[in-house]
Design a protein around this motif. Structure first.
Motif, PDB file in Angstrom:
ATOM      1  N   ALA A  66     -19.264  19.785   9.017  1.00 19.72           N
ATOM      2  CA  ALA A  66     -18.473  19.385   7.848  1.00 19.72           C
ATOM      3  C   ALA A  66     -17.144  18.781   8.285  1.00 19.72           C
ATOM      4  O   ALA A  66     -16.687  17.777   7.723  1.00 19.72           O
ATOM      5  CB  ALA A  66     -18.253  20.579   6.925  1.00 19.72           C
ATOM      6  N   GLN A  67     -16.514  19.375   9.301  1.00 21.58           N
ATOM      7  CA  GLN A  67     -15.247  18.833   9.798  1.00 21.58           C
ATOM      8  C   GLN A  67     -15.452  17.451  10.407  1.00 21.58           C
ATOM      9  O   GLN A  67     -14.628  16.545  10.207  1.00 21.58           O
ATOM     10  CB  GLN A  67     -14.637  19.773  10.839  1.00 21.58           C
ATOM     11  N   VAL A  68     -16.529  17.277  11.151  1.00 16.00           N
ATOM     12  CA  VAL A  68     -16.816  15.970  11.754  1.00 16.00           C
ATOM     13  C   VAL A  68     -17.054  14.933  10.648  1.00 16.00           C
ATOM     14  O   VAL A  68     -16.562  13.801  10.731  1.00 16.00           O
ATOM     15  CB  VAL A  68     -18.044  16.051  12.697  1.00 16.00           C
ATOM     16  N   ALA A  69     -17.779  15.322   9.608  1.00 14.87           N
ATOM     17  CA  ALA A  69     -18.042  14.401   8.499  1.00 14.87           C
ATOM     18  C   ALA A  69     -16.737  13.998   7.810  1.00 14.87           C
ATOM     19  O   ALA A  69     -16.529  12.826   7.491  1.00 14.87           O
ATOM     20  CB  ALA A  69     -19.000  15.031   7.497  1.00 14.87           C
ATOM     21  N   THR A  70     -15.847  14.960   7.610  1.00 17.35           N
ATOM     22  CA  THR A  70     -14.559  14.667   6.980  1.00 17.35           C
ATOM     23  C   THR A  70     -13.742  13.730   7.859  1.00 17.35           C
ATOM     24  O   THR A  70     -13.148  12.753   7.375  1.00 17.35           O
ATOM     25  CB  THR A  70     -13.779  15.972   6.724  1.00 17.35           C
ATOM     26  N   THR A  71     -13.715  14.003   9.156  1.00 20.77           N
ATOM     27  CA  THR A  71     -12.982  13.148  10.086  1.00 20.77           C
ATOM     28  C   THR A  71     -13.577  11.740  10.113  1.00 20.77           C
ATOM     29  O   THR A  71     -12.835  10.749  10.137  1.00 20.77           O
ATOM     30  CB  THR A  71     -12.989  13.767  11.497  1.00 20.77           C
ATOM     31  N   ALA A  72     -14.894  11.651  10.097  1.00 23.07           N
ATOM     32  CA  ALA A  72     -15.554  10.343  10.099  1.00 23.07           C
ATOM     33  C   ALA A  72     -15.213   9.575   8.827  1.00 23.07           C
ATOM     34  O   ALA A  72     -14.962   8.362   8.871  1.00 23.07           O
ATOM     35  CB  ALA A  72     -17.067  10.508  10.233  1.00 23.07           C
ATOM     36  N   GLU A  73     -15.183  10.274   7.704  1.00 24.03           N
ATOM     37  CA  GLU A  73     -14.835   9.621   6.437  1.00 24.03           C
ATOM     38  C   GLU A  73     -13.394   9.119   6.469  1.00 24.03           C
ATOM     39  O   GLU A  73     -13.105   8.004   6.030  1.00 24.03           O
ATOM     40  CB  GLU A  73     -15.029  10.604   5.278  1.00 24.03           C
ATOM     41  N   THR A  74     -12.497   9.924   7.013  1.00 20.79           N
ATOM     42  CA  THR A  74     -11.103   9.513   7.141  1.00 20.79           C
ATOM     43  C   THR A  74     -10.985   8.303   8.063  1.00 20.79           C
ATOM     44  O   THR A  74     -10.258   7.342   7.759  1.00 20.79           O
ATOM     45  CB  THR A  74     -10.246  10.671   7.682  1.00 20.79           C
ATOM     46  N   SER A  75     -11.704   8.331   9.161  1.00 20.98           N
ATOM     47  CA  SER A  75     -11.682   7.204  10.107  1.00 20.98           C
ATOM     48  C   SER A  75     -12.232   5.939   9.458  1.00 20.98           C
ATOM     49  O   SER A  75     -11.695   4.848   9.665  1.00 20.98           O
ATOM     50  CB  SER A  75     -12.503   7.541  11.351  1.00 20.98           C
ATOM     51  N   ALA A  76     -13.283   6.084   8.681  1.00 22.08           N
ATOM     52  CA  ALA A  76     -13.860   4.923   7.995  1.00 22.08           C
ATOM     53  C   ALA A  76     -12.845   4.340   7.009  1.00 22.08           C
ATOM     54  O   ALA A  76     -12.703   3.114   6.905  1.00 22.08           O
ATOM     55  CB  ALA A  76     -15.145   5.309   7.278  1.00 22.08           C
ATOM     56  N   GLY A  77     -12.132   5.206   6.309  1.00 25.89           N
ATOM     57  CA  GLY A  77     -11.095   4.732   5.388  1.00 25.89           C
ATOM     58  C   GLY A  77      -9.996   3.996   6.125  1.00 25.89           C
ATOM     59  O   GLY A  77      -9.519   2.947   5.670  1.00 25.89           O
ATOM     60  N   SER A  78      -9.605   4.536   7.266  1.00 22.90           N
ATOM     61  CA  SER A  78      -8.583   3.868   8.070  1.00 22.90           C
ATOM     62  C   SER A  78      -9.081   2.515   8.567  1.00 22.90           C
ATOM     63  O   SER A  78      -8.331   1.528   8.569  1.00 22.90           O
ATOM     64  CB  SER A  78      -8.199   4.745   9.268  1.00 22.90           C
ATOM     65  N   ALA A  79     -10.326   2.453   8.972  1.00 26.69           N
ATOM     66  CA  ALA A  79     -10.902   1.189   9.449  1.00 26.69           C
ATOM     67  C   ALA A  79     -10.926   0.158   8.323  1.00 26.69           C
ATOM     68  O   ALA A  79     -10.626  -1.023   8.549  1.00 26.69           O
ATOM     69  CB  ALA A  79     -12.310   1.418   9.992  1.00 26.69           C
ATOM     70  N   ARG A  80     -11.262   0.611   7.103  1.00 26.83           N
ATOM     71  CA  ARG A  80     -11.251  -0.322   5.971  1.00 26.83           C
ATOM     72  C   ARG A  80      -9.834  -0.843   5.709  1.00 26.83           C
ATOM     73  O   ARG A  80      -9.641  -2.021   5.416  1.00 26.83           O
ATOM     74  CB  ARG A  80     -11.817   0.360   4.720  1.00 26.83           C
ATOM     75  N   SER A  81      -8.848   0.035   5.831  1.00 30.25           N
ATOM     76  CA  SER A  81      -7.455  -0.384   5.636  1.00 30.25           C
ATOM     77  C   SER A  81      -7.034  -1.407   6.681  1.00 30.25           C
ATOM     78  O   SER A  81      -6.381  -2.402   6.366  1.00 30.25           O
ATOM     79  CB  SER A  81      -6.523   0.829   5.699  1.00 30.25           C
ATOM     80  N   VAL A  82      -7.405  -1.162   7.928  1.00 35.23           N
ATOM     81  CA  VAL A  82      -7.064  -2.101   9.010  1.00 35.23           C
ATOM     82  C   VAL A  82      -7.769  -3.432   8.778  1.00 35.23           C
ATOM     83  O   VAL A  82      -7.173  -4.503   8.950  1.00 35.23           O
ATOM     84  CB  VAL A  82      -7.439  -1.506  10.390  1.00 35.23           C
ATOM     85  N   LEU A  83      -9.032  -3.393   8.353  1.00 37.93           N
ATOM     86  CA  LEU A  83      -9.763  -4.630   8.081  1.00 37.93           C
ATOM     87  C   LEU A  83      -9.086  -5.410   6.958  1.00 37.93           C
ATOM     88  O   LEU A  83      -8.920  -6.632   7.056  1.00 37.93           O
ATOM     89  CB  LEU A  83     -11.212  -4.315   7.706  1.00 37.93           C
ATOM     90  N   SER A  84      -8.679  -4.710   5.920  1.00 42.71           N
ATOM     91  CA  SER A  84      -7.986  -5.370   4.805  1.00 42.71           C
ATOM     92  C   SER A  84      -6.679  -6.001   5.275  1.00 42.71           C
ATOM     93  O   SER A  84      -6.379  -7.156   4.947  1.00 42.71           O
ATOM     94  CB  SER A  84      -7.709  -4.355   3.693  1.00 42.71           C
ATOM     95  N   ALA A  85      -5.904  -5.265   6.052  1.00 41.71           N
ATOM     96  CA  ALA A  85      -4.631  -5.792   6.568  1.00 41.71           C
ATOM     97  C   ALA A  85      -4.882  -6.983   7.476  1.00 41.71           C
ATOM     98  O   ALA A  85      -4.139  -7.983   7.433  1.00 41.71           O
ATOM     99  CB  ALA A  85      -3.875  -4.698   7.314  1.00 41.71           C
ATOM    100  N   THR A  86      -5.918  -6.929   8.285  1.00 44.27           N
ATOM    101  CA  THR A  86      -6.255  -8.033   9.186  1.00 44.27           C
ATOM    102  C   THR A  86      -6.660  -9.267   8.392  1.00 44.27           C
ATOM    103  O   THR A  86      -6.273 -10.395   8.734  1.00 44.27           O
ATOM    104  CB  THR A  86      -7.395  -7.614  10.142  1.00 44.27           C
ATOM    105  N   THR A  87      -7.409  -9.061   7.327  1.00 43.16           N
ATOM    106  CA  THR A  87      -7.821 -10.182   6.480  1.00 43.16           C
ATOM    107  C   THR A  87      -6.603 -10.855   5.847  1.00 43.16           C
ATOM    108  O   THR A  87      -6.492 -12.084   5.838  1.00 43.16           O
ATOM    109  CB  THR A  87      -8.796  -9.694   5.392  1.00 43.16           C
ATOM    110  N   ILE A  88      -5.687 -10.054   5.356  1.00 45.36           N
ATOM    111  CA  ILE A  88      -4.456 -10.595   4.758  1.00 45.36           C
ATOM    112  C   ILE A  88      -3.641 -11.344   5.807  1.00 45.36           C
ATOM    113  O   ILE A  88      -3.149 -12.453   5.557  1.00 45.36           O
ATOM    114  CB  ILE A  88      -3.634  -9.465   4.106  1.00 45.36           C
ATOM    115  N   LEU A  89      -3.513 -10.757   6.986  1.00 38.83           N
ATOM    116  CA  LEU A  89      -2.767 -11.407   8.068  1.00 38.83           C
ATOM    117  C   LEU A  89      -3.422 -12.724   8.454  1.00 38.83           C
ATOM    118  O   LEU A  89      -2.733 -13.734   8.680  1.00 38.83           O
ATOM    119  CB  LEU A  89      -2.669 -10.472   9.275  1.00 38.83           C
ATOM    120  N   ASP A  90      -4.752 -12.729   8.515  1.00 40.64           N
ATOM    121  CA  ASP A  90      -5.474 -13.958   8.852  1.00 40.64           C
ATOM    122  C   ASP A  90      -5.205 -15.037   7.805  1.00 40.64           C
ATOM    123  O   ASP A  90      -4.963 -16.207   8.155  1.00 40.64           O
ATOM    124  CB  ASP A  90      -6.972 -13.660   8.943  1.00 40.64           C
ATOM    125  N   GLN A  91      -5.205 -14.670   6.536  1.00 43.04           N
ATOM    126  CA  GLN A  91      -4.915 -15.636   5.470  1.00 43.04           C
ATOM    127  C   GLN A  91      -3.482 -16.166   5.596  1.00 43.04           C
ATOM    128  O   GLN A  91      -3.240 -17.366   5.434  1.00 43.04           O
ATOM    129  CB  GLN A  91      -5.118 -14.987   4.102  1.00 43.04           C
TER     130      GLN A  91
END
Length: 89
Positions: free
Chosen positions: A45-70
């Motif tokens: 359960a802890q690993v799943a929670t950490t993975a979910e948090t990491s996925a959220g962080s990755a989505r945030s970085v992808l969004s920021a990268t997309t904005i920076l690219d634009q």
């Protein structure tokens, strides 16, 4: 004859005691396995929670990268337009 019965009863009593001890050991081992299974479940359960948090962080970085690219594309176009205007002068 009574002695034979007494020996038989003693043998049976010893076998029952041994079976009881074995059953107790099996019970203890089962409880320990259940406890460890619970710990593993908690870890999963802890690993799943950490993975979910990491996925959220990755989505945030992808969004920021997309904005920076634009923004970089806009800056590049602006610089190109500026250079065209400078060359006209």
């Amino acid at each position: 004859m009574i002695r034979g019965l007494d020996d038989g009863a003693t043998t049976i009593a010893a076998a029952v005691e041994e079976q009881s001890a074995t059953a107790g050991e099996i019970s203890r081992s089962a409880r320990e396995a259940a406890d460890r299974t619970g710990l593993v479940g908690g870890s999963i359960a802890q690993v799943a929670t950490t993975a979910e948090t990491s996925a959220g962080s990755a989505r945030s970085v992808l969004s920021a990268t997309t904005i920076l690219d634009q923004q970089m594309e806009q800056v590049t176009r602006a610089v190109q337009e500026f250079l065209v205007e400078v060359r006209r002068i």
